[in-house]
Design an enzyme around this catalytic site. Structure first.
Site, PDB file in Angstrom:
ATOM      1  N   GLU A 149      -2.811  -1.928 -11.404  1.00 11.78           N
ATOM      2  CA  GLU A 149      -4.272  -1.890 -11.278  1.00 11.78           C
ATOM      3  C   GLU A 149      -4.928  -2.977 -12.121  1.00 11.78           C
ATOM      4  O   GLU A 149      -5.922  -3.564 -11.690  1.00 11.78           O
ATOM      5  CB  GLU A 149      -4.819  -0.512 -11.653  1.00 11.78           C
ATOM      6  CG  GLU A 149      -4.536   0.566 -10.642  1.00 11.78           C
ATOM      7  CD  GLU A 149      -5.332   0.448  -9.342  1.00 11.78           C
ATOM      8  OE1 GLU A 149      -6.282  -0.352  -9.250  1.00 11.78           O
ATOM      9  OE2 GLU A 149      -4.981   1.172  -8.396  1.00 11.78           O
TER      10      GLU A 149
ATOM     11  N   TYR B  75       0.639   3.598   1.808  1.00 14.57           N
ATOM     12  CA  TYR B  75       0.167   3.825   0.443  1.00 14.57           C
ATOM     13  C   TYR B  75      -0.931   4.893   0.448  1.00 14.57           C
ATOM     14  O   TYR B  75      -0.912   5.825  -0.361  1.00 14.57           O
ATOM     15  CB  TYR B  75      -0.349   2.506  -0.155  1.00 14.57           C
ATOM     16  CG  TYR B  75      -1.024   2.669  -1.487  1.00 14.57           C
ATOM     17  CD1 TYR B  75      -0.290   2.924  -2.642  1.00 14.57           C
ATOM     18  CD2 TYR B  75      -2.408   2.585  -1.594  1.00 14.57           C
ATOM     19  CE1 TYR B  75      -0.905   3.093  -3.864  1.00 14.57           C
ATOM     20  CE2 TYR B  75      -3.034   2.752  -2.816  1.00 14.57           C
ATOM     21  CZ  TYR B  75      -2.284   3.001  -3.945  1.00 14.57           C
ATOM     22  OH  TYR B  75      -2.907   3.175  -5.157  1.00 14.57           O
TER      23      TYR B  75
ATOM     24  N   TRP C 120      -6.559  -5.055  -3.474  1.00 16.33           N
ATOM     25  CA  TRP C 120      -5.434  -4.189  -3.811  1.00 16.33           C
ATOM     26  C   TRP C 120      -4.221  -4.503  -2.940  1.00 16.33           C
ATOM     27  O   TRP C 120      -3.082  -4.444  -3.399  1.00 16.33           O
ATOM     28  CB  TRP C 120      -5.844  -2.723  -3.697  1.00 16.33           C
ATOM     29  CG  TRP C 120      -4.723  -1.779  -3.994  1.00 16.33           C
ATOM     30  CD1 TRP C 120      -4.209  -0.843  -3.146  1.00 16.33           C
ATOM     31  CD2 TRP C 120      -3.955  -1.670  -5.199  1.00 16.33           C
ATOM     32  NE1 TRP C 120      -3.167  -0.162  -3.765  1.00 16.33           N
ATOM     33  CE2 TRP C 120      -3.000  -0.657  -5.028  1.00 16.33           C
ATOM     34  CE3 TRP C 120      -3.979  -2.352  -6.419  1.00 16.33           C
ATOM     35  CZ2 TRP C 120      -2.076  -0.293  -6.014  1.00 16.33           C
ATOM     36  CZ3 TRP C 120      -3.059  -1.987  -7.407  1.00 16.33           C
ATOM     37  CH2 TRP C 120      -2.127  -0.970  -7.191  1.00 16.33           C
TER      38      TRP C 120
END
Length: 188
Positions: free
Chosen positions: A39, A17, A47
């Site tokens: 998000e 990522y 995350w």
């Protein structure tokens, strides 16, 4: 071996990522909507937790089709809450549906989610020059303003810290630290 920003550690998903997505300028409305929803799910979580569930969310949320999500009824909401691979947070699940409706209203009024977002940085990514991860802010005046404006439009789970993370992820702000191999990547 490439040096990376310290936040991605040794996890392969996180590293991929970081290397391929984070901080890369993103302009496609559909991709931005997906990232925005993910998000907002992060609030209060790491995350990596959300990132590992991204494919499950794609499948459960009709590949982040805002038109379909905005029409979800109580039956669909309940089925999402029972989905074994999704985060079981009632407020966040309702916010997904609500934010899809707000997103469609924003697009109807302004034409493009991307253009509306990128205006906050004059349509040019901000390239910061941080040496240490601890130097990177969690929010800025721009994220404060964007957060306030999103709230005025009715969006939920859009606090300044969440919005700054979104700005970093979508490449509006490039916060790769100076020793990272992605620092000062070509910005298109």
């Amino acid at each position: 071996m490439n040096q990376r920003c310290g936040w991605c550690g040794n996890d392969k998903i996180y590293q991929e990522y970081h290397d391929q997505e984070w901080g890369e300028p993103l302009y496609d409305d559909q991709a931005l909507f997906e990232l925005f929803i993910l998000e907002t799910l992060q609030a209060g979580l790491s995350w990596i937790t959300v990132l590992k569930k991204r494919e499950a969310y794609r499948a459960a949320l009709d590949n982040f089709d805002a038109h379909k999500i905005a029409q979800y009824d109580e039956t669909k909401y309940e089925s999402l809450m029972q989905h074994p691979d999704l985060i079981k947070n009632k407020l966040k699940m309702r916010a997904i549906i609500h934010n899809a409706q707000c997103y469609l209203k924003l697009k109807a009024e302004y034409g493009s989610f991307s253009d509306w977002l990128w205006q906050y940085v004059d349509h040019q990514p901000i390239l910061n020059s941080f040496v240490e991860l601890s130097d990177v802010p969690t929010k800025t005046e721009i994220s404060d303003q964007l957060s306030q404006d999103l709230k005025k439009l009715g969006f939920k789970f859009v606090g300044s810290v969440t919005i700054y993370a979104f700005m970093q992820a979508m490449g509006m702000v490039n916060d790769h630290v100076s020793h990272c191999f992605k620092y000062k990547v070509d910005i298109k």
